[in-house]
Design an enzyme around this catalytic site. Structure first.
Site, PDB file in Angstrom:
ATOM      1  N   CYS A 262      -6.971  11.530  60.936  1.00 18.88           N
ATOM      2  CA  CYS A 262      -6.446  10.189  60.718  1.00 18.88           C
ATOM      3  C   CYS A 262      -4.988  10.055  61.139  1.00 18.88           C
ATOM      4  CB  CYS A 262      -6.609   9.791  59.260  1.00 18.88           C
ATOM      5  SG  CYS A 262      -5.789  10.892  58.088  1.00 18.88           S
TER       6      CYS A 262
ATOM      7  N   GLU B  25      -6.702   5.694  51.352  1.00 17.57           N
ATOM      8  CA  GLU B  25      -6.116   6.117  52.638  1.00 17.57           C
ATOM      9  C   GLU B  25      -7.195   5.871  53.677  1.00 17.57           C
ATOM     10  OE1 GLU B  25      -5.962   7.883  55.852  1.00 17.57           O
ATOM     11  OE2 GLU B  25      -6.116   9.767  54.753  1.00 17.57           O
TER      12      GLU B  25
END
Length: 487
Positions: free
Chosen positions: A291, A258
């Site tokens: 994020c 990720e």
């Protein structure tokens, strides 16, 4: 073996590695400092792992896997539930340690993120028990698809929200029956040490959970290159992921990553503008070190001025301060180097002719960076196309729905997107058109933990969440028995 320990604001934290159920030191250490008082000196000197540490951890995890992987799912689930209970019981200490170590808001940690960490373990403990093996008859065969634990897994976690994100990645690996070697980020290593200590209290067998501290280029690189590792999962930057991917390919090891995002926050004219503006201003939360944040504000040109008036009202009300103060809403940044990197983006934007609508400067007396909004000269501007990972948003306008979708899909990233609209039809239409792993409509950061999580493009490889994570951490076997051949 108790290992070295350090007092952090009244919380006693281990500062060595946990390998094979024992605290193990290293010849060298690295320091971690508090963003709340950087100049006060180190919070702790933490063991600095090397290639020898990595080899020892993989060997311990291999032995631990032989035990943990052989346990039945109910037995593993029982220990994971016990760990979740211990996390809840130690929430105050975990919250304080993480606040001092990386400046996350203490109230938010105590009330929300530590509990989410416990929930991660409970969720995967329950999922693994509830899993039913697929069985069916075909071609005169009775078929079973079975999950087998894959083996030792390296779990590399980021410095932002480190406790919660560690539990998010560790829980499915352990639930699947894998042993783990956990490498936390060197900028925020302390809450992982508290978690490691709780795994001992919860009754994990030696080597099922191993903690290795140190610098990524040193011990992290050695871990992912070890041929004894059978799974690698990473959260961090695309650059680091490329190096890990090469190592994983050498040993033919499945790898998930990720890798951050550059999410759009799209505001249509039929939106609840106050709700949209409020949510947009709150993308500065955690100093933009999130994020999933919607950092590119894409606003219908017909409502730009009205939206900006409301946005400014909400942004002006944000309180920058000490993360231990419940009144604080925007915390300091994690590290001077990161603050300086964020300021570099803003300075280059200024030199490029982009308009700084608000903010644009670091605070002189702290590691805070002013919440900043930039109106770029072009969609090709660096601040539009590159992840800044700080309290810096961009503002662009669009003419119609297709223009909004074009702008939203115009970066190499594709982790998340946020849409504000009053139309269910538009919500579904635009939601389908966006290239992102997650799309929220009229909300943000609300998610079912069993849903898939991950990104498109350079935002990542693979999916976490629910059965998706359990499948990744397992080797699947089909067992086929010829009908009427066994009695």
């Amino acid at each position: 073996m108790t290992g070295r320990r350090t007092d952090i604001g009244g919380v006693t934290v281990p500062v060595d590695h946990l390998i094979g159920g024992e605290w193990v030191g290293s010849p060298d250490t690295f320091e971690t400092r508090s963003p709340l008082d950087w100049d006060a000196g180190p919070l702790a000197h933490v063991a600095r792992g090397d290639a020898d540490t990595a080899r020892a951890a993989v060997a311990a995890a291999t032995e631990g896997f032989a035990v943990w992987g052989s346990w039945g799912v109910s037995q593993r689930a029982e220990v994971m539930h016990r760990l979740a209970d211990l996390i809840d019981a130690n929430a105050e200490e975990i919250a304080l340690a993480e606040t001092l170590d990386m400046a996350f808001l203490q109230e938010s940690m105590r009330l929300r993120l530590v509990g989410r960490g416990a929930l991660n373990f409970r969720t995967y403990a329950d999922l693994i028990v509830a899993h039913e093996e697929r069985e069916w008859d075909a071609k005169n065969l009775h078929n079973w698809v079975q999950r087998m634990p894959a083996g030792p897994a390296v779990v590399i976690t980021p410095w932002n929200a480190p406790f919660m994100l560690s539990t998010w990645k560790l829980a499915p690996a352990l639930a699947a029956g894998n042993s783990v070697i956990h490498k936390p980020a060197e900028w925020s290593p302390l809450s992982a040490a508290l978690l490691a200590e709780l795994t001992l209290d919860a009754g994990f067998p030696p080597g099922a959970y191993n903690l290795v501290q140190g610098i990524g280029e040193e011990v992290g690189a050695a871990l992912v290159a070890d041929p004894g590792v059978r799974r690698i999962t990473f959260t961090g930057s695309p650059g680091t992921a490329r190096h890990i991917g090469h190592a994983a390919a050498e040993n033919i090891v499945p790898f998930t990553a990720e890798l951050g995002g550059k999410g759009p926050l799209i505001v249509f004219a039929d939106s609840d503008l106050d709700a949209a503006a409020h949510r947009a201003a709150w993308q500065f939360d955690d100093s933009g070190q999130v994020c999933l944040a919607g950092t590119r504000l894409l606003v219908d040109a017909s409502i730009r001025d009205e939206f900006m008036k409301k946005f400014d009202e909400h942004a002006d009300a944000l309180v920058l301060g000490d993360s231990r103060d419940p009144a604080t809403q925007i915390a300091p940044m994690v590290h001077p180097d990161h603050r300086d990197a964020v300021h570099g983006f803003v300075e280059r934007a200024r030199a490029n002719g982009d308009t700084i609508l608000r903010g644009g400067q670091p605070r002189a007396d702290s590691l805070h960076y002013e919440p900043t909004l930039i109106e770029p000269t072009s969609n090709d501007s660096e601040v539009v196309q590159q992840e800044i990972f700080g309290p810096v948003l961009t503002l662009q306008t669009f003419d119609d729905e297709s223009d909004a979708i074009r702008l939203a899909n115009s970066t190499a990233y594709g982790l998340s997107a946020i849409v504000f609209t009053g139309s269910r039809e538009r919500a579904e239409r635009v939601g389908r058109a966006l290239r992102a792993g997650l799309v929220w409509v009229n909300t943000f950061l609300v998610r079912d933990l069993t849903a898939p999580f991950g990104g498109c493009g350079i935002s990542g490889i693979g999916r976490e969440g629910g059965d998706h994570a359990l499948e990744f951490h397992s080797d699947l076997k089909t067992l086929m028995i010829l009908d009427d051949s066994c009695h």
